[in-house]
Design a protein around this motif. Structure first.
Motif, PDB file in Angstrom:
ATOM      1  N   GLY A 140       3.645  -6.996  50.421  1.00  0.00           N
ATOM      2  CA  GLY A 140       4.277  -7.852  49.206  1.00  0.00           C
ATOM      3  C   GLY A 140       4.936  -8.626  48.549  1.00  0.00           C
ATOM      4  O   GLY A 140       4.959  -8.494  46.978  1.00  0.00           O
ATOM      5  N   ARG A 141       4.516 -10.318  49.004  1.00  0.00           N
ATOM      6  CA  ARG A 141       5.621 -11.074  48.137  1.00  0.00           C
ATOM      7  C   ARG A 141       5.055 -12.078  47.328  1.00  0.00           C
ATOM      8  O   ARG A 141       5.428 -12.574  46.258  1.00  0.00           O
ATOM      9  CB  ARG A 141       6.399 -11.627  49.198  1.00  0.00           C
ATOM     10  CG  ARG A 141       7.457 -12.831  48.894  1.00  0.00           C
ATOM     11  CD  ARG A 141       8.298 -13.712  50.137  1.00  0.00           C
ATOM     12  NE  ARG A 141       8.949 -14.725  49.910  1.00  0.00           N
ATOM     13  CZ  ARG A 141       7.850 -16.178  49.864  1.00  0.00           C
ATOM     14  NH1 ARG A 141       6.671 -15.797  50.353  1.00  0.00           N
ATOM     15  NH2 ARG A 141       8.008 -17.070  49.601  1.00  0.00           N
ATOM     16  N   ALA A 142       3.662 -12.116  48.127  1.00  0.00           N
ATOM     17  CA  ALA A 142       2.619 -13.328  47.989  1.00  0.00           C
ATOM     18  C   ALA A 142       1.534 -13.313  48.788  1.00  0.00           C
ATOM     19  O   ALA A 142       1.079 -12.436  48.834  1.00  0.00           O
ATOM     20  CB  ALA A 142       3.385 -15.295  48.483  1.00  0.00           C
ATOM     21  N   ALA A 143       0.353 -14.228  47.912  1.00  0.00           N
ATOM     22  CA  ALA A 143      -0.104 -13.851  48.925  1.00  0.00           C
ATOM     23  C   ALA A 143      -0.397 -14.572  49.765  1.00  0.00           C
ATOM     24  O   ALA A 143       0.310 -15.006  51.277  1.00  0.00           O
ATOM     25  CB  ALA A 143      -1.223 -15.405  48.551  1.00  0.00           C
ATOM     26  N   PHE A 144      -0.863 -14.021  51.857  1.00  0.00           N
ATOM     27  CA  PHE A 144      -1.009 -13.445  52.808  1.00  0.00           C
ATOM     28  C   PHE A 144      -1.311 -15.146  53.301  1.00  0.00           C
ATOM     29  O   PHE A 144      -0.477 -16.089  54.209  1.00  0.00           O
ATOM     30  CB  PHE A 144      -2.243 -12.987  53.524  1.00  0.00           C
ATOM     31  CG  PHE A 144      -1.749 -12.877  54.806  1.00  0.00           C
ATOM     32  CD1 PHE A 144      -1.176 -12.005  55.477  1.00  0.00           C
ATOM     33  CD2 PHE A 144      -2.913 -13.877  55.580  1.00  0.00           C
ATOM     34  CE1 PHE A 144      -0.654 -12.534  57.473  1.00  0.00           C
ATOM     35  CE2 PHE A 144      -2.729 -13.691  57.068  1.00  0.00           C
ATOM     36  CZ  PHE A 144      -1.919 -13.014  57.755  1.00  0.00           C
ATOM     37  N   GLY A 145      -1.482 -16.430  52.635  1.00  0.00           N
ATOM     38  CA  GLY A 145      -2.154 -17.117  53.400  1.00  0.00           C
ATOM     39  C   GLY A 145      -0.585 -18.299  52.532  1.00  0.00           C
ATOM     40  O   GLY A 145      -0.190 -19.378  53.545  1.00  0.00           O
ATOM     41  N   GLU A 146      -0.247 -17.642  52.058  1.00  0.00           N
ATOM     42  CA  GLU A 146       1.229 -18.656  51.229  1.00  0.00           C
ATOM     43  C   GLU A 146       2.387 -17.741  52.156  1.00  0.00           C
ATOM     44  O   GLU A 146       3.988 -17.885  51.757  1.00  0.00           O
ATOM     45  CB  GLU A 146       1.695 -18.879  49.633  1.00  0.00           C
ATOM     46  CG  GLU A 146       0.087 -19.580  49.192  1.00  0.00           C
ATOM     47  CD  GLU A 146       0.016 -19.468  48.503  1.00  0.00           C
ATOM     48  OE1 GLU A 146       1.064 -18.660  46.926  1.00  0.00           O
ATOM     49  OE2 GLU A 146      -0.787 -19.489  47.432  1.00  0.00           O
ATOM     50  N   CYS A 147       2.691 -16.507  51.965  1.00  0.00           N
ATOM     51  CA  CYS A 147       3.757 -15.742  52.840  1.00  0.00           C
ATOM     52  C   CYS A 147       3.780 -15.554  54.880  1.00  0.00           C
ATOM     53  O   CYS A 147       4.327 -16.184  55.003  1.00  0.00           O
ATOM     54  CB  CYS A 147       3.024 -14.889  52.303  1.00  0.00           C
ATOM     55  SG  CYS A 147       5.254 -13.146  51.960  1.00  0.00           S
ATOM     56  N   CYS A 148       3.004 -14.509  55.278  1.00  0.00           N
ATOM     57  CA  CYS A 148       3.451 -14.209  56.235  1.00  0.00           C
ATOM     58  C   CYS A 148       2.667 -14.840  57.502  1.00  0.00           C
ATOM     59  O   CYS A 148       2.663 -14.572  58.086  1.00  0.00           O
ATOM     60  CB  CYS A 148       3.516 -12.888  56.335  1.00  0.00           C
ATOM     61  SG  CYS A 148       5.277 -11.755  55.602  1.00  0.00           S
ATOM     62  N   GLY A 149       1.008 -15.157  56.428  1.00  0.00           N
ATOM     63  CA  GLY A 149       0.068 -15.699  57.587  1.00  0.00           C
ATOM     64  C   GLY A 149       0.485 -16.780  58.672  1.00  0.00           C
ATOM     65  O   GLY A 149       0.667 -16.973  59.886  1.00  0.00           O
ATOM     66  N   PRO A 150       1.553 -17.586  58.105  1.00  0.00           N
ATOM     67  CA  PRO A 150       1.812 -19.009  59.095  1.00  0.00           C
ATOM     68  C   PRO A 150       2.538 -18.937  60.269  1.00  0.00           C
ATOM     69  O   PRO A 150       2.738 -18.779  60.793  1.00  0.00           O
ATOM     70  CB  PRO A 150       2.178 -19.879  57.658  1.00  0.00           C
ATOM     71  CG  PRO A 150       1.690 -19.495  56.608  1.00  0.00           C
ATOM     72  CD  PRO A 150       1.691 -18.598  56.153  1.00  0.00           C
ATOM     73  N   LEU A 151       3.437 -17.595  59.534  1.00  0.00           N
ATOM     74  CA  LEU A 151       4.266 -17.011  60.721  1.00  0.00           C
ATOM     75  C   LEU A 151       3.593 -16.928  61.472  1.00  0.00           C
ATOM     76  O   LEU A 151       4.589 -16.541  63.514  1.00  0.00           O
ATOM     77  CB  LEU A 151       5.381 -16.221  59.266  1.00  0.00           C
ATOM     78  CG  LEU A 151       6.756 -17.265  59.355  1.00  0.00           C
ATOM     79  CD1 LEU A 151       6.400 -17.680  57.739  1.00  0.00           C
ATOM     80  CD2 LEU A 151       7.905 -15.942  58.598  1.00  0.00           C
ATOM     81  N   LEU A 152       2.739 -15.999  61.249  1.00  0.00           N
ATOM     82  CA  LEU A 152       1.770 -15.204  62.390  1.00  0.00           C
ATOM     83  C   LEU A 152       1.392 -15.947  63.108  1.00  0.00           C
ATOM     84  O   LEU A 152       1.581 -15.727  64.843  1.00  0.00           O
ATOM     85  CB  LEU A 152       0.696 -13.910  61.840  1.00  0.00           C
ATOM     86  CG  LEU A 152       1.930 -12.643  61.426  1.00  0.00           C
ATOM     87  CD1 LEU A 152       3.100 -12.964  60.872  1.00  0.00           C
ATOM     88  CD2 LEU A 152       0.905 -11.331  61.388  1.00  0.00           C
TER      89      LEU A 152
END
Length: 131
Positions: free
Chosen positions: A19-31
């Motif tokens: 729920g924080r931002a777009a996936f590519g700007e948020c959790c995507g890089p961490l995953l």
């Protein structure tokens, strides 16, 4: 060792499950393996990993002392995350959150105060107290 099904990753421009931002700007890089800049961001990425079925991320970000040998990613649908509090004190942190879920016609909220430590410059989940 069973780590569940292959992840169902959102597109980079889709809303992140946390729920924080777009996936590519948020959790995507961490995953993808980028180190979380804070315990809260790691918590968000772990929620997202549960939501999309990414057991590899959960294994990588779980302290080896407390990590289970088997991670069962059941058919729970994670519907929302609210971070109530995030407190960092040096290399230790706690994050209190509520995560909404549904499964087999039932709905609920998982409320937890999670503990994190920084090991080798990376935050990892240790354990938590479920309310």
């Amino acid at each position: 060792m069973s780590f569940g099904a292959r992840p169902l990753r959102p597109s980079a421009s889709a809303p992140c499950p946390c729920g924080r931002a777009a996936f590519g700007e948020c959790c995507g890089p961490l995953l993808d393996g980028v180190a979380a800049p804070s315990a809260e961001r790691l918590m968000r990425s772990r929620y997202t990993a549960f939501a999309v079925g990414d057991a590899d991320h959960l294994v990588r970000t779980w302290h080896p002392r407390t990590r289970p040998e088997d991670i069962d990613l059941d058919d729970t649908v994670w519907e929302g995350l609210v971070i109530d509090e995030a407190v960092e004190d040096g290399d230790a942190a706690t994050v209190a959150f509520a995560a909404s879920w549904r499964r087999a016609g039932a709905r609920g909220v998982l409320t937890e105060r999670s503990r994190f430590v920084r090991r080798g410059g990376r935050w990892v989940y240790v354990d938590g107290d479920v309310a």
